[in-house]
Scaffold this motif. Structure first.
Motif, PDB file in Angstrom:
ATOM      1  N   THR A  19       0.991  -1.442   0.036  1.00  0.00           N
ATOM      2  CA  THR A  19      -0.057   0.277   0.036  1.00  0.00           C
ATOM      3  C   THR A  19       0.531   1.272  -0.117  1.00  0.00           C
ATOM      4  O   THR A  19       0.834   2.191  -1.103  1.00  0.00           O
ATOM      5  N   ASP A  78      -5.470  -1.405  -5.598  1.00  0.00           N
ATOM      6  CA  ASP A  78      -4.896  -2.020  -4.129  1.00  0.00           C
ATOM      7  C   ASP A  78      -5.811  -3.058  -3.318  1.00  0.00           C
ATOM      8  O   ASP A  78      -6.818  -2.268  -2.599  1.00  0.00           O
ATOM      9  N   GLU A  79      -5.635  -4.478  -3.569  1.00  0.00           N
ATOM     10  CA  GLU A  79      -6.132  -5.333  -3.617  1.00  0.00           C
ATOM     11  C   GLU A  79      -7.841  -5.295  -3.493  1.00  0.00           C
ATOM     12  O   GLU A  79      -8.699  -5.375  -2.323  1.00  0.00           O
TER      13      GLU A  79
HETATM   14 MG    MG Z   1      -2.198  -3.081   1.463  1.00  0.00          MG
END
Ligand code: MG
Ligand code: ADP
Length: 271
Positions: free
Chosen positions: A53, A180-181
């Motif tokens: 992240t 991000d994910e």
């Molecule tokens: Mg993360």
């Protein structure tokens, strides 16, 4: 070829100031290069806390690196400061976050949000053109304006709302998505369809996508190239199939074996 995105020896530390205890090297000396005009899914894999992240936030120019340089289409992000430059950058590089319910204002209808984005991020003017832009963006993610019209975020499923978030990101016709994910909060049954959508956007819209995940199964399925991160450092990188079929670094091997064995008995009781 010229670079779409280039990271040169990028690091980011947290803490270590006068009042904080320990310094954390969240990202440690990462270099990478994505080419202009070569759409791909570039995957960043690593366990929680490996710096994924932080890397994403630096690429999105939300967090400055402590060391190293990030260039997007040749421009050093450290020089992107004025409001107009930041807006121009945001149009080109769009984020997709893990939790779509946090990405939307719960009190605001999602169609209104898309209309506002069309005005602000794509300079679309006039009701008909704005409606058309929102509908086109929704259609490219397998939805339509009719399906989301008048709906608040909580009236959509997580999978639907993540599609709306992707539609919103597409309105300004970005060159790069940083996801991000994006499927880790989505129902398992819907993950494949969202991951497939990323592939479609690469192929149909010519988008380059940085796909961040801790899930090797979707990484294997979707990635062109991959980097594996551990404690802020890239431990392995290359063509995704080559890396994942035959990981060289002990950590990548461990990651792969832990994914492929169904349940490893740990002797730890969760009772
Ligand atoms: Mg993360
Ligand atoms: P990941 O996304 O792979 O889980 P992160 O980038 O969130 O990893 O975190 C990497 C490391 O940096 C972790 O040790 C985390 O605790 C630390 N970290 C991340 N953001 C901050 C912050 N804003 N302040 C202090 N430490 C942070």
């Amino acid at each position: 070829m010229s670079a779409l995105l280039e990271l040169e020896n990028v690091s980011r530390t947290y803490g270590g100031g006068l009042f904080s205890r320990r310094q954390v090297m969240a990202v440690n000396d990462v270099s990478l290069r994505l080419e202009e005009g070569r759409p791909e899914i570039f995957t960043v894999v690593g366990e929680s806390g490996s710096g994924k992240t932080t890397l994403a936030r630096m690429i999105l120019n939300m967090v400055p690196p402590s060391a190293g340089t990030i260039r997007f289409q040749g421009t050093d992000l450290a020089t992107v400061r004025a409001a107009a430059e930041r807006l121009a950058f945001m149009r080109k590089v769009q984020p997709i976050f893990q939790n779509p319910f946090e990405a939307f204002n719960p009190m605001k209808r999602v169609d209104r949000y898309l209309f506002a984005t069309a005005r602000r991020m794509a300079d679309v003017q006039g009701d008909a053109a704005i409606t058309e832009a929102a509908d086109a963006a929704l259609k490219s993610v397998g939805l339509s304006l009719a399906e989301v019209r008048g709906r608040f975020p909580h009236q959509l499923s997580g999978g639907q709302l993540q599609r709306v978030a992707i539609a919103r990101a597409l309105i300004s016709r970005p060159a790069l998505l940083v996801a991000d994910e994006p499927v880790s909060m989505i129902d398992a049954s819907l993950r494949a369809s969202i991951v497939n959508l990323l592939r479609e956007l690469r192929d149909r819209n010519g988008l380059t996508i940085i796909y961040i995940t801790h899930d090797l199964a979707t990484a294997y399925y979707v990635s062109d190239r991959i980097i594996i991160m551990r404690r802020g450092s890239v431990v392995e990188s290359g063509d995704a199939r080559t890396v994942l079929d035959n990981p060289q670094h002990p950590y990548s091997q461990l990651l792969k074996s832990s994914v492929l064995s169904p349940e490893v008995p740990t002797g730890v009781s969760h009772a």
